[in-house]
Design a protein around this motif. Structure first.
Motif, PDB file in Angstrom:
ATOM      1  N   UNK A 191      16.464 -11.567  31.096  1.00 39.65           N
ATOM      2  CA  UNK A 191      15.383 -11.251  31.684  1.00 39.65           C
ATOM      3  C   UNK A 191      14.726 -10.038  30.607  1.00 39.65           C
ATOM      4  N   UNK A 192      15.327  -9.270  30.021  1.00 43.11           N
ATOM      5  CA  UNK A 192      14.911  -8.113  29.252  1.00 43.11           C
ATOM      6  C   UNK A 192      14.291  -8.864  27.867  1.00 43.11           C
ATOM      7  N   UNK A 193      15.044 -10.142  27.473  1.00 40.69           N
ATOM      8  CA  UNK A 193      14.593 -10.767  26.135  1.00 40.69           C
ATOM      9  C   UNK A 193      13.173 -11.456  26.548  1.00 40.69           C
ATOM     10  N   UNK A 194      13.055 -11.971  27.569  1.00 41.93           N
ATOM     11  CA  UNK A 194      11.824 -12.684  28.045  1.00 41.93           C
ATOM     12  C   UNK A 194      10.727 -11.528  28.288  1.00 41.93           C
ATOM     13  N   UNK A 195      10.962 -10.524  28.568  1.00 37.18           N
ATOM     14  CA  UNK A 195       9.988  -9.375  28.586  1.00 37.18           C
ATOM     15  C   UNK A 195       9.594  -8.963  27.200  1.00 37.18           C
ATOM     16  N   UNK A 196      10.743  -8.851  26.438  1.00 33.96           N
ATOM     17  CA  UNK A 196      10.236  -8.360  24.928  1.00 33.96           C
ATOM     18  C   UNK A 196      11.147  -9.326  23.950  1.00 33.96           C
ATOM     19  N   UNK A 197      10.423 -10.499  23.627  1.00 36.59           N
ATOM     20  CA  UNK A 197      11.042 -11.518  22.807  1.00 36.59           C
ATOM     21  C   UNK A 197      11.434 -11.146  21.414  1.00 36.59           C
ATOM     22  N   UNK A 198      10.895 -10.014  21.148  1.00 39.69           N
ATOM     23  CA  UNK A 198      11.862  -9.231  19.827  1.00 39.69           C
ATOM     24  C   UNK A 198      13.233  -9.157  19.816  1.00 39.69           C
ATOM     25  N   UNK A 199      13.880  -8.935  21.020  1.00 41.31           N
ATOM     26  CA  UNK A 199      15.324  -8.574  21.394  1.00 41.31           C
ATOM     27  C   UNK A 199      16.052 -10.027  21.012  1.00 41.31           C
ATOM     28  N   UNK A 200      15.311 -11.065  21.229  1.00 39.05           N
ATOM     29  CA  UNK A 200      15.944 -12.494  20.506  1.00 39.05           C
ATOM     30  C   UNK A 200      17.488 -12.478  20.811  1.00 39.05           C
ATOM     31  N   UNK A 201      17.653 -12.585  22.024  1.00 34.69           N
ATOM     32  CA  UNK A 201      19.147 -12.796  22.609  1.00 34.69           C
ATOM     33  C   UNK A 201      19.586 -13.842  22.264  1.00 34.69           C
ATOM     34  N   UNK A 202      21.071 -13.892  21.633  1.00 39.70           N
ATOM     35  CA  UNK A 202      21.752 -14.789  21.264  1.00 39.70           C
ATOM     36  C   UNK A 202      23.004 -14.815  22.195  1.00 39.70           C
ATOM     37  N   UNK A 203      23.726 -15.913  22.761  1.00 42.17           N
ATOM     38  CA  UNK A 203      24.852 -15.915  23.529  1.00 42.17           C
ATOM     39  C   UNK A 203      25.476 -16.992  22.675  1.00 42.17           C
ATOM     40  N   UNK A 204      26.914 -16.591  22.142  1.00 43.35           N
ATOM     41  CA  UNK A 204      27.693 -17.389  21.229  1.00 43.35           C
ATOM     42  C   UNK A 204      28.888 -17.660  22.300  1.00 43.35           C
ATOM     43  N   UNK A 205      28.908 -18.965  22.727  1.00 45.57           N
ATOM     44  CA  UNK A 205      29.913 -19.263  23.662  1.00 45.57           C
ATOM     45  C   UNK A 205      31.407 -19.089  23.198  1.00 45.57           C
ATOM     46  N   UNK A 206      31.423 -19.633  21.713  1.00 40.43           N
ATOM     47  CA  UNK A 206      33.048 -20.021  21.345  1.00 40.43           C
ATOM     48  C   UNK A 206      33.699 -18.430  21.299  1.00 40.43           C
ATOM     49  N   UNK A 207      32.721 -17.323  20.803  1.00 38.61           N
ATOM     50  CA  UNK A 207      33.194 -16.133  20.786  1.00 38.61           C
ATOM     51  C   UNK A 207      33.059 -15.175  21.989  1.00 38.61           C
ATOM     52  N   UNK A 208      32.158 -15.962  23.017  1.00 36.91           N
ATOM     53  CA  UNK A 208      31.991 -15.029  24.191  1.00 36.91           C
ATOM     54  C   UNK A 208      31.459 -13.714  23.819  1.00 36.91           C
ATOM     55  N   UNK A 209      30.474 -13.767  22.955  1.00 37.88           N
ATOM     56  CA  UNK A 209      29.593 -12.703  22.287  1.00 37.88           C
ATOM     57  C   UNK A 209      28.175 -12.547  22.763  1.00 37.88           C
ATOM     58  N   UNK A 210      27.608 -11.575  23.029  1.00 43.33           N
ATOM     59  CA  UNK A 210      26.071 -11.378  23.225  1.00 43.33           C
ATOM     60  C   UNK A 210      25.457 -10.643  22.197  1.00 43.33           C
ATOM     61  N   UNK A 211      24.615 -11.206  21.601  1.00 44.12           N
ATOM     62  CA  UNK A 211      24.018 -10.290  20.287  1.00 44.12           C
ATOM     63  C   UNK A 211      22.326 -10.245  20.676  1.00 44.12           C
ATOM     64  N   UNK A 212      21.838  -9.023  20.384  1.00 46.55           N
ATOM     65  CA  UNK A 212      20.442  -8.595  20.219  1.00 46.55           C
ATOM     66  C   UNK A 212      19.879  -8.162  19.158  1.00 46.55           C
ATOM     67  N   UNK A 213      18.521  -8.185  18.615  1.00 47.19           N
ATOM     68  CA  UNK A 213      17.976  -7.519  17.739  1.00 47.19           C
ATOM     69  C   UNK A 213      17.232  -6.190  18.050  1.00 47.19           C
ATOM     70  N   UNK A 214      17.545  -5.260  17.291  1.00 42.36           N
ATOM     71  CA  UNK A 214      16.958  -4.080  17.284  1.00 42.36           C
ATOM     72  C   UNK A 214      16.220  -3.284  16.409  1.00 42.36           C
ATOM     73  N   UNK A 215      15.087  -2.239  16.556  1.00 41.34           N
ATOM     74  CA  UNK A 215      14.651  -1.708  15.474  1.00 41.34           C
ATOM     75  C   UNK A 215      15.495  -0.519  14.793  1.00 41.34           C
TER      76      UNK A 215
END
Length: 450
Positions: A171-195
């Motif tokens: 939801x936050x990534x939809x509101x701020x696309x620069x977060x660019x959420x990535x979900x890596x299922x194999x590693x069960x990891x969530x990654x976002x981009x920040x300033x």
């Protein structure tokens, strides 16, 4: 007097003067003066109500009753409830179901928005920040946002809340696309981009107060990029198993720094129908989101020099698959150069520190301009890699006992020595693993990256 106010207003409109007012919203001090200045000094928003509608989405919010709402600025024309409007950016038609205006902290019903207005639209659940609605002519030059240079992993303190954390970050990534959420299922990891570090504190606070989630932000990783090292070609013939048919030949070569992706086609529409050529062009950003070193590929020219479709067997999506495989073949054949983000800096401090600071910058692989000396104060400017300087503001503060200042801003990407940069494995199923990638594309095996 009136003449002075008119002169001030004209200078503000021409951006020769910029008013500065002080006050306190808590006590009310200065609020009346601020409102009067807005009325007297700031120009009315230009725009013709009778012209074709022109608006841009500048924000996305979620309302408890309305769901997803899009905040828009109208530059020309007018918008009314139940209007249908073309989303030029997404190439689709949208229908407005409700119009709202912000009044204090509440959204109130509005019958329409006109040129110069700001409001909120319901019925555009997939609209993104920056989407152009209607005519793009009246909209000023697009503002370029500072791009995030760091990536962080976000994990819940309670593993049972991983699903809730994924939903919140989506939801936050939809509101701020620069977060660019990535979900890596194999590693069960969530990654976002920040300033930077401050944004991690804000993100942690939002997750806690808005969603009731406790999250851990891991150490940041610098976001590198890739660019073609040598010109090379990649050809993919996706013709089995039927029904399918897409033959794509792509030539990839380095472009000018900062040029992004340039696409050209030398193929006649008889060989590849225009709709499939558009499919190739539109899919390139996705195909180039990971290169052979694991990073986004940029600053390149891509030429479609051969290929064919089939009247019976070609299906939508076939040319996307073939494009991805042809791109990776070309990158593997020509290799890529790693690019690292650079910062332009300005350091001010006492002249006693200039030798030590200069040595520090050199050790960080920085580039330094001749220092400017004004009495006992020096000013040092130059460029330095982000990867080597992330913590230097803390070091400088310690070195100078807080008496030196450091200001930085993003200054593009430069080639990075291969042994000093960072590569990473391809996330998900690589198109270079042809058989497995085709099975994934056809849904025969599970996707490993979202």
């Amino acid at each position: 007097d009136a003449t002075l106010r008119q002169s001030l207003a004209s200078s503000v409109e021409a951006r020769r003067l910029f008013p500065v007012l002080c006050g306190s919203a808590k006590s009310g001090a200065g609020v009346k003066a601020l409102l009067n200045a807005v009325d007297d000094l700031l120009p009315d928003a230009p725009g013709a109500v009778n012209d074709p509608v022109s608006a841009v989405v500048f924000r996305r919010d979620r309302d408890e009753r309305l769901g997803q709402v899009a905040a828009v600025r109208v530059f020309a024309g007018s918008l009314k409830t139940r209007d249908r409007i073309q989303n030029l950016t997404a190439d689709r038609e949208e229908q407005i179901t409700q119009i709202k205006r912000l009044s204090l902290d509440r959204l109130e019903d509005a019958s329409q928005l006109q040129a110069g207005d700001i409001g909120f639209l319901s019925g555009l659940p997939d609209a993104q920040i920056g989407d152009v609605l209607g005519d793009e002519g009246p909209i000023p030059a697009v503002v370029s946002w500072s791009q995030p240079l760091l990536s962080v992993q976000v994990s819940p303190t309670d593993d049972a809340q991983l699903t809730d954390l994924l939903a919140a970050l989506r939801q936050l990534s939809a509101e701020d696309p620069l977060l660019d959420l990535r979900w890596y299922d194999d590693e069960r990891e969530l990654h976002v981009r920040i300033m930077g570090a401050i944004q991690t504190e804000i993100l942690t606070e939002i997750l806690q107060t808005r969603f009731g989630l406790e999250a851990k932000i891991h150490e940041p990783t610098v976001i590198y990029k890739e660019t073609p090292a040598n010109a090379a070609e990649g050809v993919e013939a996706y013709t089995m198993p039927k029904p399918c048919w897409a033959i794509v030949g792509l030539r990839i070569e380095a472009g000018e720094p900062g040029s992004g992706i340039e696409f050209h086609s030398l193929v006649d529409k008889i060989d590849i129908h225009p709709k499939y050529q558009n499919e190739v062009r539109q899919f390139l950003p996705t195909a180039l989101s990971q290169g052979i070193k694991g990073w986004e590929v940029t600053d390149l020219r891509v030429t479609l020099f051969e290929g064919s479709h089939h009247l019976l067997h070609s299906r939508p999506g076939d040319f996307k698959l073939a494009t991805h495989m042809a791109v990776m073949k070309a990158l593997q054949a020509g290799d890529t150069t790693l690019l690292e983000p650079m910062l332009a800096f300005e350091i001010r401090g006492h002249s006693d520190l200039i030798g030590r600071i200069t040595s520090d910058i050199i050790n960080m692989r920085g580039q330094i301009e001749p220092a400017k000396i004004d009495g006992e104060v020096f000013t040092l400017t130059g460029r330095v890699p982000l990867a080597t300087s992330m913590d230097y503001v803390v070091q400088l503060s310690s070195l100078s006992s807080g008496r030196a200042s450091l200001a930085t801003q993003f200054d593009g990407y430069d080639p990075c020595p291969a042994d000093l940069g960072q590569t990473r494995p391809y996330r998900g199923i690589s198109p270079l693993d042809r058989a497995k990638y085709i099975l994934w594309w056809r849904g025969a095996i599970k996707d490993s990256i979202r």
